[in-house]
Design a protein around this motif. Structure first.
Motif, short mmCIF file in Angstrom:
data_model
loop_
_atom_site.label_atom_id
_atom_site.label_comp_id
_atom_site.label_asym_id
_atom_site.label_seq_id
_atom_site.Cartn_x
_atom_site.Cartn_y
_atom_site.Cartn_z
N TYR A 4 -16.21 -32.59 -51.61
CA TYR A 4 -15.24 -32.74 -50.54
C TYR A 4 -13.90 -32.67 -51.22
O TYR A 4 -13.65 -33.37 -52.19
CB TYR A 4 -15.44 -34.10 -49.90
CG TYR A 4 -14.44 -34.48 -48.85
CD1 TYR A 4 -13.23 -35.04 -49.20
CD2 TYR A 4 -14.73 -34.32 -47.51
CE1 TYR A 4 -12.34 -35.42 -48.22
CE2 TYR A 4 -13.84 -34.71 -46.54
CZ TYR A 4 -12.65 -35.26 -46.89
OH TYR A 4 -11.77 -35.65 -45.94
N ARG A 73 -5.14 -31.81 -44.87
CA ARG A 73 -5.96 -30.62 -45.00
C ARG A 73 -7.27 -31.00 -45.65
O ARG A 73 -7.27 -31.68 -46.67
CB ARG A 73 -5.25 -29.54 -45.83
CG ARG A 73 -3.85 -29.17 -45.38
CD ARG A 73 -3.80 -28.44 -44.05
NE ARG A 73 -4.66 -27.32 -43.93
CZ ARG A 73 -4.32 -26.05 -44.08
NH1 ARG A 73 -3.10 -25.72 -44.38
NH2 ARG A 73 -5.20 -25.09 -43.93
N LYS A 74 -8.39 -30.54 -45.11
CA LYS A 74 -9.71 -30.95 -45.61
C LYS A 74 -10.67 -29.78 -45.69
O LYS A 74 -10.65 -28.90 -44.83
CB LYS A 74 -10.31 -32.02 -44.70
CG LYS A 74 -9.43 -33.24 -44.60
CD LYS A 74 -9.85 -34.13 -43.49
CE LYS A 74 -8.79 -35.20 -43.34
NZ LYS A 74 -8.80 -35.80 -42.07
N ALA A 75 -11.51 -29.82 -46.70
CA ALA A 75 -12.54 -28.79 -46.87
C ALA A 75 -13.81 -29.46 -47.38
O ALA A 75 -13.75 -30.50 -48.03
CB ALA A 75 -12.08 -27.72 -47.84
N ILE A 77 -17.23 -28.39 -49.55
CA ILE A 77 -17.84 -27.33 -50.34
C ILE A 77 -19.24 -27.74 -50.75
O ILE A 77 -19.43 -28.81 -51.32
CB ILE A 77 -17.01 -27.04 -51.61
CG1 ILE A 77 -15.58 -26.67 -51.24
CG2 ILE A 77 -17.67 -25.92 -52.42
CD1 ILE A 77 -14.64 -26.64 -52.42
N LEU A 122 -12.25 -30.37 -40.14
CA LEU A 122 -12.27 -29.66 -41.41
C LEU A 122 -11.50 -28.35 -41.24
O LEU A 122 -11.64 -27.68 -40.22
CB LEU A 122 -13.71 -29.33 -41.82
CG LEU A 122 -14.54 -30.46 -42.38
CD1 LEU A 122 -15.99 -30.05 -42.48
CD2 LEU A 122 -14.02 -30.90 -43.73
N ASP A 123 -10.73 -28.00 -42.26
CA ASP A 123 -10.06 -26.70 -42.24
C ASP A 123 -11.05 -25.59 -42.56
O ASP A 123 -10.94 -24.49 -42.02
CB ASP A 123 -8.91 -26.69 -43.26
CG ASP A 123 -7.80 -27.61 -42.81
OD1 ASP A 123 -7.11 -27.26 -41.84
OD2 ASP A 123 -7.63 -28.69 -43.41
N TRP A 124 -12.00 -25.88 -43.45
CA TRP A 124 -13.03 -24.89 -43.76
C TRP A 124 -14.20 -25.55 -44.47
O TRP A 124 -14.08 -26.61 -45.04
CB TRP A 124 -12.48 -23.72 -44.56
CG TRP A 124 -11.77 -24.05 -45.83
CD1 TRP A 124 -10.45 -24.36 -45.96
CD2 TRP A 124 -12.32 -24.10 -47.14
NE1 TRP A 124 -10.16 -24.60 -47.28
CE2 TRP A 124 -11.28 -24.46 -48.03
CE3 TRP A 124 -13.59 -23.90 -47.66
CZ2 TRP A 124 -11.48 -24.59 -49.40
CZ3 TRP A 124 -13.78 -24.04 -49.04
CH2 TRP A 124 -12.72 -24.37 -49.88
N VAL A 125 -15.34 -24.85 -44.39
CA VAL A 125 -16.55 -25.23 -45.10
C VAL A 125 -16.94 -24.05 -45.95
O VAL A 125 -16.97 -22.91 -45.47
CB VAL A 125 -17.71 -25.58 -44.12
CG1 VAL A 125 -18.99 -25.85 -44.88
CG2 VAL A 125 -17.33 -26.75 -43.23
N GLY A 126 -17.20 -24.31 -47.24
CA GLY A 126 -17.56 -23.23 -48.14
C GLY A 126 -18.90 -23.48 -48.81
O GLY A 126 -19.31 -24.62 -48.97
#
Length: 140
Positions: A4, A73-75, A77, A122-126
């Motif tokens: 995270y 901002r959050k992602a 991974i 979440l801004d994105w998940v990778g």
């Protein structure tokens, strides 16, 4: 298995491996590490031994990060081996070589602050994992 990040500061939970390639990380207990430019810092040293492929553990980790490291901002991974929509993500060597299936990821996300009733986004998940760039992943 999952990371995270709030861009520049990374949190990483680890477990599910019989032997790590360094002396610092334990194979007998779950831990949370912060990865910095100059190395790693252990934030949680002994969380017990739990399957990294249990959706409850993933949602717990997401809640822990949101509580301890709030950010604008959050992602999220996922970093491990992947096997796509058929066999899921990651392999937990300590719990029967189990993997996290797509429906279990969805369950974990729904139970986290990023779920439909949650207050965070979440801004994105990778996925830094093999075979995880499928259309099925897009619905997560």
């Amino acid at each position: 298995m999952t990371a995270y990040t709030k861009f520049k500061k990374k949190r990483h939970t680890q477990a599910g491996c019989k032997k790590w390639q360094n002396a610092a990380v334990s194979s007998s207990t779950n831990q949370i590490w912060q990865i910095k430019d100059d190395g790693m810092v252990c934030l949680e040293k002994d969380l017990g031994s739990y399957a990294m492929t249990d959706p409850d553990n993933l949602s717990w980790f997401i809640r822990w990060c949101e509580k301890n490291y709030p950010a604008n901002r959050k992602a999220l991974i996922f970093w491990d081996h992947g096997s796509g929509p058929i066999h899921g993500f990651g392999v937990d060597e300590l719990f029967g070589l189990d993997s996290l299936q797509f429906d279990e990821m969805r369950k974990a996300m729904d139970a986290s602050p990023f779920g439909p009733d949650g207050s965070a986004r979440l801004d994105w998940v990778g996925f830094d994992a093999d075979m995880m760039a499928s259309v099925e992943n897009a619905v997560l």
